[in-house]
Design a protein around this motif. Structure first.
Motif, mmCIF file in Angstrom:
data_model
loop_
_atom_site.group_PDB
_atom_site.id
_atom_site.type_symbol
_atom_site.label_atom_id
_atom_site.label_comp_id
_atom_site.label_asym_id
_atom_site.label_seq_id
_atom_site.Cartn_x
_atom_site.Cartn_y
_atom_site.Cartn_z
ATOM 1 N N LEU A 123 26.003 3.744 -9.009
ATOM 2 C CA LEU A 123 26.968 4.111 -10.046
ATOM 3 C C LEU A 123 28.341 4.349 -9.433
ATOM 4 O O LEU A 123 28.429 4.873 -8.313
ATOM 5 C CB LEU A 123 26.523 5.409 -10.736
ATOM 6 C CG LEU A 123 25.166 5.396 -11.444
ATOM 7 C CD1 LEU A 123 24.771 6.814 -11.874
ATOM 8 C CD2 LEU A 123 25.206 4.459 -12.672
ATOM 9 N N LEU A 124 29.367 3.966 -10.168
ATOM 10 C CA LEU A 124 30.724 4.390 -9.808
ATOM 11 C C LEU A 124 31.083 5.488 -10.794
ATOM 12 O O LEU A 124 31.316 5.208 -11.971
ATOM 13 C CB LEU A 124 31.711 3.226 -9.929
ATOM 14 C CG LEU A 124 31.413 1.965 -9.100
ATOM 15 C CD1 LEU A 124 32.469 0.886 -9.351
ATOM 16 C CD2 LEU A 124 31.356 2.296 -7.616
ATOM 17 N N THR A 125 31.069 6.732 -10.323
ATOM 18 C CA THR A 125 31.328 7.857 -11.223
ATOM 19 C C THR A 125 32.801 8.255 -11.125
ATOM 20 O O THR A 125 33.476 7.907 -10.149
ATOM 21 C CB THR A 125 30.455 9.079 -10.856
ATOM 22 O OG1 THR A 125 30.912 9.616 -9.611
ATOM 23 C CG2 THR A 125 28.983 8.706 -10.746
ATOM 24 N N ALA A 136 32.969 10.264 -1.077
ATOM 25 C CA ALA A 136 34.186 10.792 -1.736
ATOM 26 C C ALA A 136 35.465 10.152 -1.214
ATOM 27 O O ALA A 136 36.565 10.551 -1.616
ATOM 28 C CB ALA A 136 34.243 12.314 -1.546
ATOM 29 N N ARG A 137 35.356 9.158 -0.331
ATOM 30 C CA ARG A 137 36.575 8.670 0.323
ATOM 31 C C ARG A 137 37.569 8.005 -0.618
ATOM 32 O O ARG A 137 38.764 8.012 -0.353
ATOM 33 C CB ARG A 137 36.212 7.723 1.478
ATOM 34 C CG ARG A 137 35.625 8.495 2.651
ATOM 35 C CD ARG A 137 35.177 7.573 3.745
ATOM 36 N NE ARG A 137 34.098 6.703 3.320
ATOM 37 C CZ ARG A 137 33.560 5.745 4.071
ATOM 38 N NH1 ARG A 137 34.011 5.537 5.281
ATOM 39 N NH2 ARG A 137 32.566 4.998 3.614
ATOM 40 N N SER A 138 37.055 7.459 -1.737
ATOM 41 C CA SER A 138 37.978 6.812 -2.691
ATOM 42 C C SER A 138 38.083 7.628 -3.975
ATOM 43 O O SER A 138 38.429 7.098 -5.029
ATOM 44 C CB SER A 138 37.470 5.424 -3.068
ATOM 45 O OG SER A 138 37.091 4.723 -1.943
ATOM 46 N N SER A 139 37.762 8.921 -3.877
ATOM 47 C CA SER A 139 37.615 9.710 -5.109
ATOM 48 C C SER A 139 38.933 10.124 -5.736
ATOM 49 O O SER A 139 38.958 10.528 -6.894
ATOM 50 C CB SER A 139 36.777 10.956 -4.812
ATOM 51 O OG SER A 139 37.404 11.716 -3.801
ATOM 52 N N PRO A 157 31.486 6.651 -5.654
ATOM 53 C CA PRO A 157 30.256 5.877 -5.793
ATOM 54 C C PRO A 157 29.040 6.673 -5.330
ATOM 55 O O PRO A 157 29.095 7.366 -4.314
ATOM 56 C CB PRO A 157 30.500 4.675 -4.869
ATOM 57 C CG PRO A 157 31.469 5.152 -3.854
ATOM 58 C CD PRO A 157 32.269 6.266 -4.471
ATOM 59 N N VAL A 158 27.967 6.588 -6.098
ATOM 60 C CA VAL A 158 26.690 7.198 -5.712
ATOM 61 C C VAL A 158 25.703 6.038 -5.694
ATOM 62 O O VAL A 158 25.525 5.372 -6.722
ATOM 63 C CB VAL A 158 26.247 8.272 -6.724
ATOM 64 C CG1 VAL A 158 24.982 8.966 -6.226
ATOM 65 C CG2 VAL A 158 27.352 9.296 -6.960
ATOM 66 N N PHE A 159 25.106 5.767 -4.551
ATOM 67 C CA PHE A 159 24.414 4.477 -4.439
ATOM 68 C C PHE A 159 23.341 4.468 -3.347
ATOM 69 O O PHE A 159 23.244 5.392 -2.545
ATOM 70 C CB PHE A 159 25.442 3.370 -4.166
ATOM 71 C CG PHE A 159 26.246 3.570 -2.899
ATOM 72 C CD1 PHE A 159 27.341 4.408 -2.882
ATOM 73 C CD2 PHE A 159 25.892 2.933 -1.721
ATOM 74 C CE1 PHE A 159 28.092 4.610 -1.718
ATOM 75 C CE2 PHE A 159 26.626 3.119 -0.552
ATOM 76 C CZ PHE A 159 27.726 3.962 -0.556
ATOM 77 N N PHE A 160 22.577 3.386 -3.366
ATOM 78 C CA PHE A 160 21.523 3.164 -2.361
ATOM 79 C C PHE A 160 21.829 1.892 -1.570
ATOM 80 O O PHE A 160 22.428 0.945 -2.098
ATOM 81 C CB PHE A 160 20.168 2.937 -3.042
ATOM 82 C CG PHE A 160 19.677 4.090 -3.872
ATOM 83 C CD1 PHE A 160 19.215 5.267 -3.278
ATOM 84 C CD2 PHE A 160 19.653 4.003 -5.265
ATOM 85 C CE1 PHE A 160 18.742 6.316 -4.049
ATOM 86 C CE2 PHE A 160 19.184 5.054 -6.042
ATOM 87 C CZ PHE A 160 18.731 6.212 -5.432
ATOM 88 N N ARG A 161 21.331 1.875 -0.335
ATOM 89 C CA ARG A 161 21.240 0.642 0.463
ATOM 90 C C ARG A 161 19.842 0.617 1.048
ATOM 91 O O ARG A 161 19.357 1.647 1.531
ATOM 92 C CB ARG A 161 22.204 0.651 1.645
ATOM 93 C CG ARG A 161 23.654 0.639 1.338
ATOM 94 C CD ARG A 161 24.461 0.505 2.634
ATOM 95 N NE ARG A 161 24.679 -0.893 2.948
ATOM 96 C CZ ARG A 161 25.874 -1.504 2.803
ATOM 97 N NH1 ARG A 161 26.917 -0.849 2.375
ATOM 98 N NH2 ARG A 161 26.002 -2.784 3.101
ATOM 99 N N GLY A 164 29.718 2.235 3.706
ATOM 100 C CA GLY A 164 30.380 2.495 2.425
ATOM 101 C C GLY A 164 29.742 1.744 1.267
ATOM 102 O O GLY A 164 28.633 1.218 1.367
ATOM 103 N N SER A 165 30.458 1.711 0.145
ATOM 104 C CA SER A 165 29.911 1.070 -1.058
ATOM 105 C C SER A 165 30.418 -0.360 -1.198
ATOM 106 O O SER A 165 30.000 -1.093 -2.084
ATOM 107 C CB SER A 165 30.308 1.869 -2.296
ATOM 108 O OG SER A 165 31.721 1.918 -2.397
#
Ligand code: DQQ
Length: 578
Positions: free
Chosen positions: A453-455, A486-489, A466-470, A441-442
């Motif tokens: 980003l937190l969109t 999308a789990r917290s969307s 969140p759209v992100f990299f690890r 997750g983020s």
């Protein structure tokens, strides 16, 4: 004249379609789409809930849409046909709706181009393509559901070539041009591609199918585009992939972004074969070589030919279709993004389905994958701009991008990475990106990332996408994961599909940078990682982060500080959408 936003002629066509469908209400057509007979013909009186309608992603005023069909550029006009239910917000009563545009961003709606009217398509007009024949003559190839509920292949031609909008289409009586033959599955035979021409004087098209669980693309040849003969062998097939819907087959150049006409063969090109897998509702594509004499496509050994292959998009994206834009010498890709809410939600809101932003596609210089980028025309909708540069984002920080309409925005950001020595160790058992994103997750702290980003975020982060990299460390390389989670969307929990979509990004981190672009549009976040190497589209339904209550943040939950080298974000104006 318009009635409730529809032209009178459209209303007449609807009536015709409605009455035709009343006669076939008891017919069960085997479709790959979920069928809700109780909602299929329930027109919404008005579109109820507007907070999740898009501002610049294509959608009609109401009702259900799915696959883009036969997109083309003809005499200066772009045409988009698409699968459409004129009577309700779930799949059913399918016609080819028709919109036209000069920029593929602003669209004008016309009457449906093709609707059930003949024995060879009376039970449905399903997906297909256009081909522009010599002397500038477009032809549609599409799948009809005939009186026996078989899937058959038909063609249609413009009634009047001098009409710039090609409003009316004629289905000649010598249809269908192909029916399921001996040993073929009449419920798994559909979606003809744009045809390509061979030096032997034959046109070729492929039709998606399966034999047992082997997915395949049947090949047909024709000299006159009217009489078609099936080749003994398919153009390509692959074991255990199930039904191949909406195949697409086209050449790409070794050099640069210039697109190629679908008939181009020869040196310094590769071919791409894309299929939409009914079993998984994902698409995958392979890059490989087309042998015109043998009429065979062979994927390169760098392309996985199966479920775990490369995808155009690792999110909610299906039934895509590309075309060669001869006006701007580029190949354009269009794809359908289905809703992630329930059929009851769709019925209540009165609409379902959007098209993603048209993307330019070309071959990566590594020749192993495609790159995709939103067409430049989208930038005409960019309004107010804000910028951030050289801003550090430390562990646990989130920095607001203020001053734009965060529910309807275009944001491009380049992150400078820290030393990668402290990246988390990659476990080779993590083969599935979506599972890995689900696991981490983020929020779970990493070394280098998660950052991004937190969109569509509410002010106090009660909901956000969140759209992100690890970044992970593996022997001799780094592994980059991109997620759109999308789990917290949404605070609304019942029945929403909220996956942690993800893909790996095959990127060289030598320059110490990772870039991300996200197109945020009320209920869609369409993202492009590392210049379009990995793309992910999520459909989300925020309850708090709507209109002016939506916020956008950059964040970092890794131990290592990352730096925003540059971030440009724009409020997006609304497009003229039908
Ligand atoms: N949708 C169409 C079919 C196609 C499927 C029917 C893919 O032709 O196979 O609406 O979404």
């Amino acid at each position: 004249m318009t009635v409730g936003g529809f032209s009178l002629r459209f209303a007449v066509v609807l009536l015709l379609v409605c009455s035709l469908c009343m006669t076939c209400n008891n017919v069960v057509v085997k479709a790959s789409h979920q069928v809700y007979p109780e909602f299929q013909s329930l027109c919404a009186d008005k579109v109820l809930k507007q907070v999740h309608r898009t501002g610049f992603h294509f959608q009609p005023p109401k009702n259900w849409i799915n696959d883009p069909n036969g997109p083309m550029y003809f005499n200066g006009i772009y045409h988009l046909f698409y699968q459409y239910n004129p009577k309700g917000a779930v799949w059913g009563n399918i016609v080819w709706a028709h919109s036209v545009s000069t920029d593929m961003i602003n669209w004008e709606e016309l009457d449906p181009a093709i609707y059930p009217s003949k024995p060879f398509d009376i039970n449905g007009c399903w997906s297909g393509s256009t081909t522009i024949l010599p002397h500038n003559k477009p032809v549609i190839l599409y799948t009809g559901i005939d009186t026996q509920n078989r899937q058959v292949q038909n063609y249609a031609i413009p009634a009047n070539y001098s009409d710039p909008y090609l409003r009316e289409w004629v289905k000649p009586d010598d249809n269908p041009f192909a029916v399921p033959g001996e040993g073929m599955n009449a419920s798994a035979f559909r979606d003809p591609t744009t045809a390509w021409w061979g030096k032997d004087g034959h046109w070729r098209t492929v039709v998606g199918s399966k034999r047992k669980q082997r997915g395949m693309a049947f090949l047909y040849r024709s000299r006159d585009f009217v009489h078609w003969v099936r080749a003994h062998h398919p153009l390509h097939s692959s074991a255990n992939t199930g039904m191949w819907e909406c195949p697409d087959f086209f050449p790409v150049s070794f050099h640069g972004k210039t697109g190629l006409d679908t008939s181009v063969v020869g040196e310094n090109i590769k071919h791409v074969m894309k299929v939409s897998l009914d079993l998984t509702r994902y698409e995958y594509y392979t890059v490989g070589k087309y042998y015109p004499q043998k009429d065979r496509f062979v994927p390169d050994n760098t392309s996985v030919d199966g479920w775990s292959g490369l995808r155009y998009d690792y999110g909610n994206y299906y039934a895509s279709k590309s075309f060669f834009d001869a006006g701007k010498q580029r190949r354009i890709l269009m794809g359908w993004s289905n809703e992630s809410d329930t059929a009851q939600n769709d019925k209540d809101k009165g609409w379902a389905g959007i098209q993603t932003i048209p993307r330019m596609v070309w071959l990566d210089s590594n020749r192993k994958q495609l790159l995709q980028w939103p067409i430049a025309e989208l930038e005409t909708l960019r309004g107010k701009k804000v910028q951030i540069s050289n801003q550090q984002v430390k562990k646990g920080e989130h920095i607001e991008v203020k001053g734009i309409t965060a529910a309807q925005a275009d944001v491009e950001v380049t992150f400078l990475l820290p030393n990668l020595d402290n990246a988390e160790q990659f476990d080779p058992s993590w083969v599935n990106a979506e599972d890995l994103c689900g696991l981490k997750g983020s929020k779970a702290q990493g070394g280098v990332g998660p950052f991004g980003l937190l969109t569509l975020s509410s002010k106090h982060l009660e909901e956000y996408t969140p759209v992100f990299f690890r970044v992970f460390k593996a022997p001799n390389k780094h592994v980059v994961l991109m997620c759109s989670d999308a789990r917290s969307s949404s605070l609304e929990k019942s029945g929403l599909y909220t996956p942690s979509f993800a893909g790996f990004v095959d990127v060289d981190l030598a320059d110490g940078k990772l870039s991300l672009r996200s197109l945020i549009d009320h209920s869609i976040v369409e993202s492009f990682g590392a210049g379009g190497k990995t793309c992910i589209t999520s459909r989300v339904y925020p309850t708090l982060a709507v209109f002016h209550n939506a916020h956008l943040y950059a964040f970092n939950n890794g131990t290592e500080t990352v730096t925003i080298e540059s971030l440009n974000a724009w409020s997006m104006k609304s497009a003229q959408l039908n």
